[in-house]
Design a protein around this motif. Structure first.
Motif, PDB file in Angstrom:
ATOM      1  N   THR A  12       0.864  -1.170   0.000  1.00  0.00           N
ATOM      2  CA  THR A  12       0.000   0.000   0.000  1.00  0.00           C
ATOM      3  C   THR A  12       0.900   1.219   0.000  1.00  0.00           C
ATOM      4  OG1 THR A  12      -1.657  -1.209   1.282  1.00  0.00           O
ATOM      5  CG2 THR A  12      -1.868   1.193   1.220  1.00  0.00           C
ATOM      6  N   TYR A  13       0.807   2.047  -1.032  1.00  0.00           N
ATOM      7  CA  TYR A  13       1.650   3.245  -1.114  1.00  0.00           C
ATOM      8  C   TYR A  13       1.159   4.301  -0.129  1.00  0.00           C
ATOM      9  CZ  TYR A  13       4.050   1.640  -5.340  1.00  0.00           C
ATOM     10  OH  TYR A  13       4.824   0.942  -6.235  1.00  0.00           O
ATOM     11  N   ALA A  14       2.088   5.161   0.281  1.00  0.00           N
ATOM     12  CA  ALA A  14       1.705   6.331   1.064  1.00  0.00           C
ATOM     13  C   ALA A  14       0.622   7.056   0.267  1.00  0.00           C
ATOM     14  CB  ALA A  14       2.917   7.236   1.271  1.00  0.00           C
ATOM     15  N   GLY A  16      -2.382   5.673   0.324  1.00  0.00           N
ATOM     16  CA  GLY A  16      -3.443   4.689   0.476  1.00  0.00           C
ATOM     17  C   GLY A  16      -3.693   3.782  -0.709  1.00  0.00           C
ATOM     18  N   LYS A  17      -2.966   4.009  -1.856  1.00  0.00           N
ATOM     19  CA  LYS A  17      -3.200   3.141  -3.015  1.00  0.00           C
ATOM     20  C   LYS A  17      -2.706   1.719  -2.731  1.00  0.00           C
ATOM     21  CE  LYS A  17      -4.134   1.582  -6.921  1.00  0.00           C
ATOM     22  NZ  LYS A  17      -5.465   1.533  -7.501  1.00  0.00           N
ATOM     23  N   GLN A  18      -3.628   0.744  -2.812  1.00  0.00           N
ATOM     24  CA  GLN A  18      -3.302  -0.672  -2.589  1.00  0.00           C
ATOM     25  C   GLN A  18      -2.855  -1.280  -3.909  1.00  0.00           C
ATOM     26  OE1 GLN A  18      -6.764  -2.482  -0.583  1.00  0.00           O
ATOM     27  NE2 GLN A  18      -5.310  -4.047   0.094  1.00  0.00           N
ATOM     28  N   ALA A  19      -1.537  -1.273  -4.156  1.00  0.00           N
ATOM     29  CA  ALA A  19      -1.022  -1.726  -5.453  1.00  0.00           C
ATOM     30  C   ALA A  19      -0.945  -3.248  -5.526  1.00  0.00           C
ATOM     31  CB  ALA A  19       0.342  -1.113  -5.714  1.00  0.00           C
ATOM     32  N   LEU A  20      -0.597  -3.913  -4.420  1.00  0.00           N
ATOM     33  CA  LEU A  20      -0.544  -5.379  -4.369  1.00  0.00           C
ATOM     34  C   LEU A  20      -1.407  -5.859  -3.213  1.00  0.00           C
ATOM     35  CD1 LEU A  20       3.302  -6.093  -4.883  1.00  0.00           C
ATOM     36  CD2 LEU A  20       1.516  -5.869  -6.626  1.00  0.00           C
ATOM     37  N   GLY A  37      -0.096  -8.287 -17.371  1.00  0.00           N
ATOM     38  CA  GLY A  37      -1.230  -7.584 -16.785  1.00  0.00           C
ATOM     39  C   GLY A  37      -1.343  -6.193 -17.366  1.00  0.00           C
ATOM     40  N   PRO A  38      -2.537  -5.590 -17.278  1.00  0.00           N
ATOM     41  CA  PRO A  38      -2.734  -4.257 -17.843  1.00  0.00           C
ATOM     42  C   PRO A  38      -1.975  -3.186 -17.048  1.00  0.00           C
ATOM     43  CG  PRO A  38      -4.684  -4.941 -16.624  1.00  0.00           C
ATOM     44  CD  PRO A  38      -3.752  -6.122 -16.654  1.00  0.00           C
ATOM     45  N   ASN A  39      -1.893  -2.006 -17.593  1.00  0.00           N
ATOM     46  CA  ASN A  39      -1.270  -0.901 -16.873  1.00  0.00           C
ATOM     47  C   ASN A  39      -1.949  -0.714 -15.520  1.00  0.00           C
ATOM     48  OD1 ASN A  39       0.733  -0.035 -18.683  1.00  0.00           O
ATOM     49  ND2 ASN A  39      -0.803   0.993 -19.945  1.00  0.00           N
ATOM     50  N   GLY A  40      -1.129  -0.551 -14.486  1.00  0.00           N
ATOM     51  CA  GLY A  40      -1.662  -0.328 -13.150  1.00  0.00           C
ATOM     52  C   GLY A  40      -1.919  -1.604 -12.374  1.00  0.00           C
ATOM     53  N   ALA A  41      -1.635  -2.775 -12.984  1.00  0.00           N
ATOM     54  CA  ALA A  41      -1.931  -4.054 -12.338  1.00  0.00           C
ATOM     55  C   ALA A  41      -1.053  -4.322 -11.115  1.00  0.00           C
ATOM     56  CB  ALA A  41      -1.769  -5.197 -13.339  1.00  0.00           C
ATOM     57  N   GLY A  42       0.162  -3.765 -11.118  1.00  0.00           N
ATOM     58  CA  GLY A  42       1.083  -3.993 -10.004  1.00  0.00           C
ATOM     59  C   GLY A  42       2.385  -4.659 -10.420  1.00  0.00           C
ATOM     60  N   LYS A  43       2.644  -4.725 -11.725  1.00  0.00           N
ATOM     61  CA  LYS A  43       3.852  -5.412 -12.225  1.00  0.00           C
ATOM     62  C   LYS A  43       5.122  -4.698 -11.761  1.00  0.00           C
ATOM     63  CE  LYS A  43       2.591  -4.968 -16.571  1.00  0.00           C
ATOM     64  NZ  LYS A  43       1.343  -4.185 -16.401  1.00  0.00           N
ATOM     65  N   SER A  44       5.188  -3.401 -12.010  1.00  0.00           N
ATOM     66  CA  SER A  44       6.404  -2.661 -11.636  1.00  0.00           C
ATOM     67  C   SER A  44       6.600  -2.639 -10.129  1.00  0.00           C
ATOM     68  CB  SER A  44       6.357  -1.223 -12.161  1.00  0.00           C
ATOM     69  OG  SER A  44       6.443  -1.228 -13.558  1.00  0.00           O
ATOM     70  N   THR A  45       5.515  -2.540  -9.394  1.00  0.00           N
ATOM     71  CA  THR A  45       5.624  -2.559  -7.932  1.00  0.00           C
ATOM     72  C   THR A  45       6.279  -3.863  -7.471  1.00  0.00           C
ATOM     73  OG1 THR A  45       3.684  -1.134  -7.697  1.00  0.00           O
ATOM     74  CG2 THR A  45       4.310  -2.445  -5.767  1.00  0.00           C
ATOM     75  N   THR A  46       5.850  -4.979  -8.064  1.00  0.00           N
ATOM     76  CA  THR A  46       6.429  -6.285  -7.726  1.00  0.00           C
ATOM     77  C   THR A  46       7.934  -6.293  -8.039  1.00  0.00           C
ATOM     78  OG1 THR A  46       4.309  -7.318  -8.264  1.00  0.00           O
ATOM     79  CG2 THR A  46       6.225  -8.778  -8.123  1.00  0.00           C
TER      80      THR A  46
END
Ligand code: ADP
Ligand code: ADP
Length: 224
Positions: A12-14, A16-20, A37-46
């Motif tokens: 969860t990013y500062a 409040g966005k729950q990315a994963l 996965g589509p843009n915003g799915a959480g790939k880069s965060t992973t």
């Protein structure tokens, strides 16, 4: 043992966005594994969590059996990351870029290793040029060489062919296959199904920070 093992990984990013929202998956050793996965799915965060660039909120991550929290040095030594953004010091030459990276990782025979990697990505004739003078494709190849400088068993590429022309895409695919044939486990993120189909042994699909499929490519494509 898996090359990469994620259990209930959350972020969860500062703000409040729950990315994963609890990602669990194993990347088998020796494979080319696609994170689709589509843009915003959480790939880069992973990927950024594996790279140590983003702190996870919860769950565990192991790289080559080394826990990211308990054994970060060995975990880091086991992975090479090709980021999406092309970032180099513009006044460094390709040779210097690789030599510095080798120094950071304490790689022995840094000069010889740097020249061998330049040859592997066909940049020997740009050895002593400034990085800023390279084409986009050349920079992308230099990034791959930089990620491989410490000979990690796992190579991760974040959207390797985003914005890349057909010829360069074919070159990158060939190089990824070559590395994999020499024993490197490869993980790549993409939002192109065709790219994952073409290259990957196995594909996990993530959407809204959750794994919604994780199958051998043949099984997944058969379902479509
Ligand atoms: P992908 O790589 O699949 O496109 P990301 O991991 O980049 O997805 O993003 C997942 C979600 O997290 C998106 O909703 C994105 O807007 C959000 N996000 C990514 N980075 C940040 C950040 N630094 N701060 C806040 N939200 C972010
Ligand atoms: P040239 O080889 O003629 O210099 P480039 O390979 O630099 O051409 O790329 C042409 C266009 O594609 C440029 O607009 C460049 O920004 C873009 N491009 C090339 N490689 C990448 C890349 N790896 N990522 C994003 N954009 C790229």
């Amino acid at each position: 043992d898996a090359a990469i093992s994620l259990r209930d990984l959350s972020k969860t990013y500062a703000g409040g966005k729950q990315a994963l929202r609890g990602i669990s998956l194993d990347v088998p050793r020796g494979q080319i594994f696609g994170l689709l996965g589509p843009n915003g799915a959480g790939k880069s965060t992973t990927i950024n969590i594996l790279a140590g660039m983003v702190n996870k909120t919860g769950g565990t991550a192991e790289i080559w059996g080394f826990d990211l929290d308990r054994d970060p040095r060995n975990a880091k030594a086991s992975i090479g990351i090709v980021p999406q953004e092309i970032l180099f010091d513009p006044f460094f030459t390709p040779f210097e870029t690789l030599e510095n990276q080798a120094g950071l990782y304490g790689v022995p025979k840094a000069k010889r290793r740097s020249d061998a990697l330049l040859a592997a990505v066909h940049l020997t004739d740009k050895r002593d040029a400034y990085a800023r003078s390279l084409s986009g494709g050349m920079k992308r190849r230099l990034l791959v060489a930089k990620a491989m400088v410490h000979s990690p068993p796992v190579l991760v590429l974040d959207e390797p062919t985003a914005g890349v022309d057909v010829e360069l895409r074919q070159q990158l695919w060939a190089y990824v296959r070559e590395l994999n044939q020499r024993g490197v486990t490869v993980v790549l993120t993409t939002h192109y199904l065709e790219e994952a189909e073409e290259l990957c042994d196995r594909i996990a699909i993530i959407n809204h920070g959750q794994v919604i499929a994780n199958e051998p490519t043949r099984a997944l494509v058969g379902m479509a």
